[in-house]
Design an enzyme around this catalytic site. Structure first.
Site, PDB file in Angstrom:
ATOM      1  N   ALA A 145      -1.551 -84.332  67.374  1.00  0.00           N
ATOM      2  CA  ALA A 145      -0.431 -84.524  68.305  1.00  0.00           C
ATOM      3  C   ALA A 145       0.815 -83.936  67.676  1.00  0.00           C
ATOM      4  CB  ALA A 145      -0.215 -86.013  68.596  1.00  0.00           C
ATOM      5  N   CYS A 146       1.479 -83.035  68.380  1.00  0.00           N
ATOM      6  CA  CYS A 146       2.739 -82.487  67.862  1.00  0.00           C
ATOM      7  C   CYS A 146       3.867 -82.872  68.817  1.00  0.00           C
ATOM      8  CB  CYS A 146       2.662 -80.971  67.722  1.00  0.00           C
ATOM      9  SG  CYS A 146       2.473 -80.105  69.281  1.00  0.00           S
ATOM     10  N   THR A 147       5.060 -82.427  68.506  1.00  0.00           N
ATOM     11  CA  THR A 147       6.220 -82.907  69.244  1.00  0.00           C
ATOM     12  C   THR A 147       6.206 -82.467  70.707  1.00  0.00           C
ATOM     13  OG1 THR A 147       7.409 -82.751  67.202  1.00  0.00           O
ATOM     14  CG2 THR A 147       8.711 -83.096  69.178  1.00  0.00           C
TER      15      THR A 147
END
Lengths: 106, 353
Positions: free
Chosen positions: A8-10
């Site tokens: 999960a990234c921003t």
């Protein structure tokens, strides 16, 4: 060896899926069973069942944000079988990351 | 200490990740109104009722974005029970309140998000009698947190926060001439430094905070900068073909599309393979773009970069595109000078694999 991972990234559009790809590729290359859940901009894909998590030898969290249902990993966390890194770290040095995962099992 | 920093940053990023779609939806709607409307004394007059309606939709989005940011920062720390108080307090941060009618905007919302998160996390650990247990998540936690932090905010926290916000706004508004140029270079370096990672997100937060205060220049410069690293690298793979492998040329095409949408991440595959040449190239190229963007007074009102968002550029739309390409060509030039020609061409290399 069985590995499960969450990416999960921003923004949830690029890093999440790039990290998923490198983790899957490297694990397949080394002959491990791998399942990667992504929590990207479109929500959760390829969701990990509790059973799959319990069976895994190592959990990799390649995350830059808080993730949904983190509590699924509490037990593995207590056993010290969870590696948490930034997605960018996984993309840059996937071999080092999987080496670390191997180190946890031995 | 390092652990705390990382966890704060992770929570902040969580907030940003929920906040981005809100601001993009409302920002793009706003830009539709802009393109078709007339600007009179900095006010937009939508051209007809339909665009007035779009404008109202956009404004609703802008009103939501600050509470959403606050709520999801708190959510990532205190999980579900933190959402309600943080939505309420995030709305409060963005609205003049108290005797002196002070609004603290983004900065207030970010701080309130953290406060709510940690207070909820703490309250959740209380050992309460079993009878009260069921009341905790939906009744006591939200009520207690909203009351304590809300009152504390209105009577104490707004004053130092307001002072800080005013100071920052004054400093940046005061930047002109040489200083604006320096700010542009700084924005360019931040935008390129980690290709869509924490540094760029810090720049995003900074320029958005200024937008909330009605300063659009840094946002304009930043939005054009976002597109420069992938655009420069994509152009490089088209122009100086003999310096890239077959694989990199494919990355080049996707980098071109990503740059159109201002997604700096498109540069990552290149930096991963040849960091010591690609990194200085994009830093130099993007800071040139940032510098030019600030000098030319490019202003954008949408929190979305790249050429597709040019409709949100209210001042210097031509410079927005021109400055973007100048920076990209600087990247091409730098790589032309430093990258060696490849001995094998693409086809041979493919066979070799």
């Amino acid at each position: 060896m069985k590995i499960v991972a969450v990416c999960a990234c921003t923004a949830g559009i690029a890093h999440t899926y790039m990290a998923q790809e490198v983790i899957e590729q490297e694990c397949q290359r080394r002959g491990y069973v791998i399942k990667v859940e992504t929590q990207g901009g479109m929500g959760i894909d390829n969701e990990l069942e509790q059973e799959e998590i319990d069976e895994a030898d190592v959990v990799i969290l390649a995350i830059a944000v808080g993730i949904e249902m983190q509590e699924r990993f509490d037990e593995k966390m207590d056993q010290g079988k969870v590696i948490e890194v930034e997605p960018g770290v996984a993309i840059k040095d996937i071999e080092g990351l999987i080496d670390r995962a191997e180190g946890l099992v031995k | 200490m390092k652990e705390l920093g990382r966890s704060l940053f992770k929570s902040f990023n969580t907030g940003i990740s929920y906040f981005l779609p809100v601001i993009i939806a409302s920002g793009m709607l706003f830009s539709f109104t802009l393109v078709t409307g007339n600007i009179v004394d900095g006010q937009i007059i939508p051209s007809n009722q339909f665009f007035t309606n779009l404008y109202d939709l956009a404004m609703a989005g802008f009103t939501m974005m600050v509470p959403v940011l606050c709520a999801y920062i708190a959510y990532s720390i205190g999980s579900k029970p933190a959402l309600a108080p943080a939505f309420i307090l995030g709305y409060v941060a963005n609205k003049p309140i108290g005797e002196s009618q002070i609004a603290t905007g983004f900065i207030g919302a970010i701080i309130l998000g953290f406060l709510v998160g940690y207070v909820v996390k703490w309250v959740k650990k209380w050992k309460v009698p079993t009878v009260i247990q069921p009341l905790m998540p939906t009744f006591l936690v939200p009520l207690f947190t909203t009351l304590i932090i809300g009152v504390g905010y209105i009577y104490l926290l707004v004053y130092p926060l307001n002072g800080f916000v005013q100071l920052m706004v004054q400093t940046l508004t005061g930047l002109s001439g040489v200083n604006a140029a320096l700010l542009g270079i700084g924005i360019g370096i931040l935008a390129a430094a980690d290709m869509g990672g924490p540094c760029s997100k810090a720049a995003t937060a900074f320029t958005l905070a200024l937008m909330a205060e009605g300063i659009y220049g840094p946002n304009g410069a930043f939005r054009l900068c976002c597109a420069v690293p992938p655009l420069g690298l994509a152009l490089a793979t088209f122009i100086i073909r003999n310096r890239f492998t077959q694989e990199e040329k494919q990355f080049g095409i996707s980098a071109l599309f990503l740059s159109m949408a201002g997604i700096t991440e498109g540069a990552i595959p290149f930096a991963g393979k040849d960091f010591k040449r690609v990194f200085p190239a994009i830093i130099i190229g993007t800071s040139v773009s940032g510098l030019l963007g600030m000098i030319h007074g490019v202003e954008s009102v949408v929190a979305f970069g790249g050429l597709v968002s040019i409709s949100g550029v209210t001042k210097g739309a031509v410079w927005y595109a021109v400055d973007m390409f100048i920076g990209a060509l600087v990247i091409v030039g730098y790589l032309f000078l430093t990258r060696p020609k490849l001995e094998v061409d693409g086809i041979k290399e493919e066979k070799g694999e």
